[in-house]
Every structure is written in C-alpha cells, then in structure tokens.
Design a protein around this motif. Sequence first.
Motif: not given
Lengths: 210, 220
Positions: A32-33, A35, A82, A174, A176-178, A180-182, A184-185
């Motif tokens: 995962v990049p 953040p 993250i 993808m 796991l990225r999703d 991670g995004a959820k 964080i945000l």
Amino acid sequence: MSEKAFNLFFCGLMVFVAGCSKTLNLQVESEVPTPLASRLPLSLGVYYNENFLNYVFTEKSEVREDWTIDNRTSRITMFNEILPTMFSSVNKIDSPNISDGNVDIILEPEVLDMQVALPEETHTDMFEAWIKYGIKIYNPGGNLLTEWQLTGYGKTHTAMFKNKESGLNTAITMALRDLGAKIILDFSNVPEVKNWLSTKIDCSEHPGLC
Amino acid sequence: MLNKFIKLLILIGILAISGCKSTTVIDEYRENTSTTIMSEGESIVVLGRRNNSSYETEFDFVECVGRSLDSALNGINVIPEQSFVDSMYPYFETSKAPMDVQNLDRLVQIPEVANKLNDFKVRYFVWIDGFTETTDSTGAISCTVAPTGAGCFGFATWDDEANYEAVIWDFKDLNLSGKISAESSGTSYLPAVIVPIPLLARVQSSACTSMASQIRGFIQ
C-alpha cells in the motif's frame, strides 16, 4: 515421436492441467502506498489479536477442492503503513485492557470474512475480492467505544497470460488498498469516534473532525 | 494446388484491406466557449473511472490516451495514472475519488492534498469512463497437434465496440471544462489454413488516438 514433438505435447498438457486445476495456494504479495494524511494529535495503541495475525482464507468444496489464500504479511504491512500517518504516535500493545497513560485510544482489528470470485464463476471478465474487517475501538482501560465494520473491494480484468493466482493477487491488493483508504478517511466519521474526538481535541484547530 | 493457395491469399488480402476497418465517432461538448489553453510547465492527469460494478475502464486504454497526449503536447507534463494515484493515496482510490468538481473543491481544502496537487502543477483532470467489448462473433477454428505436426483450419469473425467518455475538469478555475465521447466499432477476421492469420480491427487503439487528438485540441 521425436523429442521436440514430445516436449511440445508435454508443455501443452501441463498448461491444460494447470489451467483446470481446482487447487490454489496463494501467498499474497502486495504493498500500500505511503498515505497522504493529516495526523490526529493522539497516541494510538494497536492490539493485533490471534485472528488478525493468523487468519488464512481456506476453502474445500466441490469446485474449490483445496484453496488457501494467505495475506497475513500484506495486511500487517498495510496497518503498519497507514496507522503512523493517522496518529501522532503508534504503540503495539499486548492486550486491549491496558490503562497506560501514554495511549489515548486503542484499536483491535480482526478479519471477519473474505471472499474471492473467478471470472468463470461470475461469468464476467473480472477477478474480484472482498475482505470484511471489524475494528474494535476502545478507551484506555478497555472500555469498548464501538465495533466498526468495513469492507474492502478489489477487482481486476482478466488478461492473456494472467492466471488465477496473479488475478486474485491483484484483486486482493486492490481490496487492501480500498480498506486502507476507508480506515484513513472514514475513521473520524464513525459517530462514536466523532463524539469522543470532540472531547479530546481542540475543534477550532481541527474543524473537520468535530 | 498453387492456384488455390494464391486465390486464398488474394481473399485474405481483400479481407485485410476491406475489412478490419474501424469506424470512430467523436462528440465534444464545451462547458464554455472560452479557450482553455495550458501554459508551459503545467500538468494534465488522465485517470480512469472504475466504480461501475459491471465493467472497468481498462488501465491500458487510460495509459494509451496519456501516452498519446504526452508525445503530442510540448512543454506540458502528462502525469501517469498509477504514479498519481499512489502519490495521492488514499484520496483518488476508486471508492474515494471525487465524482464531480464540487467534491474536488472540498478535497483541496485539505492542506496535504492541495500541496501535493500544487507540486504536480496540475491544471487539468481528465476522467475516462468506458470499455471495449466484443458484441458478436461467428465461425470456428479447430487446431490439431499430432506427433507429425500441428495445424489449424477454419474461419472466425467478431465485432468489437469501444465506448468511452472523457470528462475534463479545470483545476485552476475548479469547473467542468467539457466532455468528449468516442465510439468506435469494427470487425476482425481470423482465417486459418494451417497457420491462423489474425486480421484485427484496432477498435480500442482507434478510440484512444481519436480521443487523445480531441483532448489535445481542447486544451491547446
């Protein structure tokens, strides 16, 4: 039969057998990049329980005779990537029931469910993956604020020379990225967390969080 | 025998020339009539929309449009999609990406996001949504492998259709600049006499170059 013809026949047979195999043993490799996030001025304690550390997707059915998908390393790496970008400090703890003055809030993530789908099963040209997490959020001392459930979804196209291992690896990455995004945000928008945050941080400095 | 083979070659040649053509229709809508000219040093980012459950805008199509723009725009930087999405993580993930310019406006209120977009010198966002599909196919080819040799025989043909829409946002003025749609269709042929000879209609490629050309005209 010449040696060349035999080799060609053997290779074709191997490709056919591999393509039709009902077994799967996938070790997910994903990243995962780093953040781009603003840190909450809070100290986090994170408790990785047995489920989180050891969950491996397995299935033994008629169509999936012996399937194993292991993404333990990927999900731990994702959380380790993250969480430090969300909080001013992160400490791994051995139990959610601690009354350590250095910790403002405690997270205990666990994997609730995981599903994957192959193109031939859904009659689409997509590999798909769903991962459902439950994250228990505690006060210091182990009082449960809430259990937050969220699902990550990932999909990827079929392509020539993309086998099911490669397709599922991409779909799970993808997902796991999703996730991670959820995390964080959406973390500060969980109602119980939002209420709790308003007692912990200066709302004039973080107007979006209160 | 030789005569038959020459006839077959001629047939394939005619098919290659007359068939395999793809037809592309481009439609453009401008939000305002003022020219939208980019300055040297500014950047454009081409991104794919992937939140439809029934299809996914192909990464290679988005990359193709970006590459075509990059080679044609002098002094203007085209940011590769994956590099941009990774750098902006998590704000441009499929489930979190802004769906309209108003959401982009809200996003730039976050200092980290605004700083990163300024670092990229982004002037335009181009969001591409669509896909290419095979709509019809007929014919059959059978191949045989034996110790004495291998070969195929038959004839197959299929129709491809590509439908894409590009929505262009002006980051400087935070408004919708316009929309470009590209519809491309064509028929491919695959005759096989021992060796299959694919005569492909480059539908997606045609949609890509047409769309890139139209976007170029839009911003230059």
